[in-house]
Design a protein around this motif. Sequence first.
Motif, PDB file in Angstrom:
ATOM      1  N   ASN A  44      17.040   6.416 -12.492  1.00  0.00           N
ATOM      2  CA  ASN A  44      15.877   5.533 -12.594  1.00  0.00           C
ATOM      3  C   ASN A  44      14.651   6.295 -13.066  1.00  0.00           C
ATOM      4  OD1 ASN A  44      15.814   2.880 -12.131  1.00  0.00           O
ATOM      5  ND2 ASN A  44      15.497   3.004  -9.911  1.00  0.00           N
ATOM      6  N   GLY A  45      13.924   5.738 -14.022  1.00  0.00           N
ATOM      7  CA  GLY A  45      12.681   6.374 -14.459  1.00  0.00           C
ATOM      8  C   GLY A  45      12.881   7.514 -15.428  1.00  0.00           C
ATOM      9  N   ALA A  46      14.101   7.695 -15.937  1.00  0.00           N
ATOM     10  CA  ALA A  46      14.385   8.815 -16.836  1.00  0.00           C
ATOM     11  C   ALA A  46      13.740   8.618 -18.207  1.00  0.00           C
ATOM     12  CB  ALA A  46      15.897   9.003 -16.983  1.00  0.00           C
ATOM     13  N   GLY A  47      13.498   7.362 -18.579  1.00  0.00           N
ATOM     14  CA  GLY A  47      12.898   7.084 -19.893  1.00  0.00           C
ATOM     15  C   GLY A  47      13.880   6.483 -20.886  1.00  0.00           C
ATOM     16  N   LYS A  48      15.052   6.104 -20.424  1.00  0.00           N
ATOM     17  CA  LYS A  48      16.112   5.594 -21.325  1.00  0.00           C
ATOM     18  C   LYS A  48      15.671   4.330 -22.063  1.00  0.00           C
ATOM     19  CE  LYS A  48      18.985   4.931 -17.885  1.00  0.00           C
ATOM     20  NZ  LYS A  48      18.140   5.250 -16.718  1.00  0.00           N
ATOM     21  N   THR A  49      15.191   3.364 -21.299  1.00  0.00           N
ATOM     22  CA  THR A  49      14.822   2.089 -21.928  1.00  0.00           C
ATOM     23  C   THR A  49      13.606   2.264 -22.834  1.00  0.00           C
ATOM     24  OG1 THR A  49      15.820   0.792 -20.163  1.00  0.00           O
ATOM     25  CG2 THR A  49      14.116  -0.296 -21.442  1.00  0.00           C
TER      26      THR A  49
END
Lengths: 246, 241
Positions: A44-49
Amino acid sequence: MEAPAATPVLVASGIRKRFGALTVLEDVNFALRADEAVGIVGPNGAGKTTLIDILAGVQRPTRGSVRFRDQEVTGRTSAALCRLGLARAHQIPRPFGGMTVFENVLVAAAAGAGHTRSTAYERSLGVLEQCHLLELANRPAESLGLMHRKRLELARALATDPVVVLLDEIGAGLTDDEAAELVATIQEVHSGGVAIVWIEHIVHVLVQVVRRLVCMDAGRVIADGDPDVVMADAGVIDAYLGSTAR
Amino acid sequence: MSILRVEQLNAHHGLLQAVRGVSLSVGEGETLALVGANGAGKTTLLRTIAGGHRASSGTVVFGGADVTSLPAHRRVRRGITLVPEGRRLFPEMTMEENLLVAARGGRKGEWSLSRVYEAFPILHPLRRKRAATLSGGEQQMTAIARALMTNPTLLLIDEASLGLAPVAVERVYESLETVVATGTTLVLVEQDLGRALSVASRIVCMLEGRIVLEGSATEITREQIVEAYFGLRRGNGGGET
């Protein structure tokens, strides 16, 4: 003329994205070959989207550039990129509920790929068959269950005649059998020459399609390579489970 | 002796089934950590136990009574309290007002303002500050303290460390150790496995709405958790759980 498969068809270089004081992506480099299927994973929050948003033209990077099919496309709209051959299937399908399944796909073929009426009809039927939706062509989209909505989302993306499809958590919420069916369809799409970038939390589903995994954490790429190697990487496991894990 | 028994629980978000036939038992005084990737169903399970989300089917039995159809505020009166993800404090109220509001809806028991300030001295100087002006760590500790003011028998905590600086996480976990020492039964959703293991006696791992691994925190191995977390063992054909 199509680029040779070994040449990257989609390249993001030195991408930074800030929202106010928050840096969501920092120095992200990503290249996709025309014959590749790549998975993007990360907690979560890794920046994927956000990365997918930038690739798809939904967000403009604060710094860095995106090239698609040898063109500088940074800041172009998603509609313009769609016409160039970059399609996206969203995590939460939002079909035109009052239209039939066929009409939904027809809109994509006409507006997304710019097909004329007869070609758009033909293309829509082909895509519906490929996505196993032909029997439901005359059903209102709002009456579909989750699995068929996901299939319709994929069909709408394919109807735009993409060179690259970006899939955002298309497997979320499906049963094992449904996920297996979807995997088979995506494999078929990829075998037909469409490059895939797929964000997915369900890693065991993802690795049935992709031959390369990119793992992101806190806005950076922390691993990139063979899925088995990436998922065994200590840094990747720490990113998911915390560095103090046993 | 189990204080909470969840039997064949199913829960949906619209078309999406987030919890799939989950059965789970939690012993009195136990600290259980619920781990799993994003979208595994942990938060929905916790909210369904707390009464904040309606179960599609299945039962939640607490203290021997079926509470499945009770709304959240009545479960609080029975002793089930949730610390939600993102804290959800009343931002315009002071820190202390947040605690007092909870006390009005809760039960009588050990926890009072003075007991909270004794257990979490860091909160005392903040009592007149508006909740919106507190740091993330202070807000999280306030949220835990607010839940304790209802005098729960079962405390459910969703993502206690999410979005907090490391030093704030340390403080929050110190406060959790205080709670554990009181004998309160704790079910904790936590992304950070190391943190979860530091307080939990049992680990339950969820994947795609199901429980795929369950065991004692001292016996379960990191490899088992990683395998269950990503579901990689069943990767070559979409087989059964």
